[in-house]
Design an enzyme around this catalytic site. Structure first.
Site, PDB file in Angstrom:
ATOM      1  N   SER A 153      24.386  49.366  47.093  1.00  0.00           N
ATOM      2  CA  SER A 153      24.690  49.670  45.585  1.00  0.00           C
ATOM      3  C   SER A 153      23.535  50.656  44.689  1.00  0.00           C
ATOM      4  O   SER A 153      23.502  51.543  45.252  1.00  0.00           O
ATOM      5  CB  SER A 153      24.661  48.241  44.693  1.00  0.00           C
ATOM      6  OG  SER A 153      25.479  48.628  43.514  1.00  0.00           O
ATOM      7  N   LYS A 209      30.731  40.460  19.058  1.00  0.00           N
ATOM      8  CA  LYS A 209      29.122  40.187  19.207  1.00  0.00           C
ATOM      9  C   LYS A 209      28.966  39.149  20.317  1.00  0.00           C
ATOM     10  O   LYS A 209      28.145  39.270  21.193  1.00  0.00           O
ATOM     11  CB  LYS A 209      28.608  39.744  18.142  1.00  0.00           C
ATOM     12  CG  LYS A 209      27.051  39.306  18.124  1.00  0.00           C
ATOM     13  CD  LYS A 209      26.403  40.848  18.143  1.00  0.00           C
ATOM     14  CE  LYS A 209      24.773  40.561  18.144  1.00  0.00           C
ATOM     15  NZ  LYS A 209      24.184  41.788  18.759  1.00  0.00           N
TER      16      LYS A 209
END
Length: 353
Positions: A153, A209
């Protein structure tokens, strides 16, 4: 004839009068000299402290020392081994200091980037890649990658600093690589909270949020928003791979087959074109010397270490799970990482970077 003793008084001996010119001035000078020396003794430590502080402020490689690795100990030409190990978080620290040391050392003629990392944050991985490519460009020196136990990765992402250089990525026979992909970790504990009658009663400016809150099930709308975010980060990852592996730029579909988050053995990676050669760090060093047109036998190979004291270890352990770190772990982040618990690993000092 004996003279009779006279009873008249004898004259007193003359008195010596010593006149010291400027006696008050001498005392004053002595007093001033004492105060002067006291002032010097007081000011010197302050000046030294300021000088040390200034040097520390401008020193970007503090605490990192060059160490002989292999080759000719007396050679002038160097090949520098930059180590990228552990989980990549911010990209600052030990890794950046190594890059800065190489940039300043004009005797370094080539670089071997030694990668042993499962990856890390998107931003940290990209930061390291940027500075490696910048180093290569500014110094106009070749860069070769040597993969250790793991280069997955984000660890594979930083390996793309080789750009289009031929035969420049070496994997050891037991290297694990690949895992090309992006993940934003999310865990849903709302069922557990419901069982124990716990409610999330947060007050927020907008429902989004709390898109990644663990206390509520993610809505499809929020999932689509986050998926688009991941898709863009994933597109950048594949674009970076195409820069380091030009064959995939010519045939993007081959990269799509590989970029599923799957991990590969060294032989699988070689067969698919993710790496160029199977070999240890010695082979990578030899290739770097070849690209720099220098003789590996008459070259000094150096690495950089960061001394760690018992105090530093204790300090890092004491900070491992403080409240600041807990808040940082709870913040939503995208990762280029091969792990099933990305946020947890960042709380432990696995890599000084």
């Amino acid at each position: 004839m004996v003279q009779p003793l006279s009873n008249s008084p004898q004259p007193a001996p003359p008195q010596q009068i010593i006149i010291q010119n400027g006696s008050r001035g001498g005392i004053l000078w002595r007093v001033l000299a004492v105060f002067g020396w006291l002032g010097v003794m007081f000011c010197v430590p302050i000046i030294l402290a300021q000088a040390i502080s200034s040097a520390s402020y401008y020193n970007t490689t503090e605490g990192v020392n060059e160490k002989f690795f292999s080759g000719d100990k007396t050679a002038d030409d160097k090949i520098a081994v930059i180590n990228i190990s552990g989980v990549i978080m911010s990209g600052e620290g030990y890794i950046r200091k190594q890059i800065d040391l190489v940039r300043e050392d004009k005797s370094v003629k080539a670089v071997v980037v030694r990668v042993d990392s499962p990856g890390g944050t998107v931003t940290g991985s990209d930061y390291i890649l940027h500075h490696l490519k910048k180093l290569k460009e500014e110094r106009d020196i070749p860069l070769v990658v040597s993969m250790g136990a793991m280069a997955t990765s984000g660890g594979y992402y930083v390996a793309m600093a080789v750009e289009d250089e031929k035969d420049s990525i070496f994997a050891e026979p037991t290297t694990t690589t690949g895992s090309i992909g992006v993940i934003i970790p999310h865990y849903n504990v709302s069922g557990l909270m419901k069982e124990y009658h716990v409610e999330d009663d947060s007050i927020m400016s907008h429902p989004r949020k709390q898109m990644l809150t663990m206390t509520r099930e993610m809505s499809e709308e929020n999932r689509e928003i986050l998926q688009e975010y991941v898709n863009q980060a994933f597109t950048r990852f594949k674009d970076i791979v195409k820069e380091g592996r030009p064959k995939f730029a010519a045939d993007p579909e081959k990269l799509d087959v590989l970029a599923t988050g799957e991990i590969f053995t060294a032989n699988q990676a070689l067969a698919s074109g993710l790496v160029d050669k199977i070999g240890f760090i010695e082979e990578a060093v030899a290739r770097a010397a070849e690209l720099a047109s220098i003789d590996v036998k008459t070259t000094r190979v150096v690495t950089y270490n960061q001394p760690t004291s018992l105090f530093d270890i204790g300090l890092s352990q004491s900070k491992a799970m403080n409240w600041d770190k807990m808040l940082e772990l709870s913040a939503p982040k995208a990762y280029y990482i091969s792990s099933y618990l990305p946020p947890i690993v960042s709380s432990f000092p696995l890599g000084a970077n």
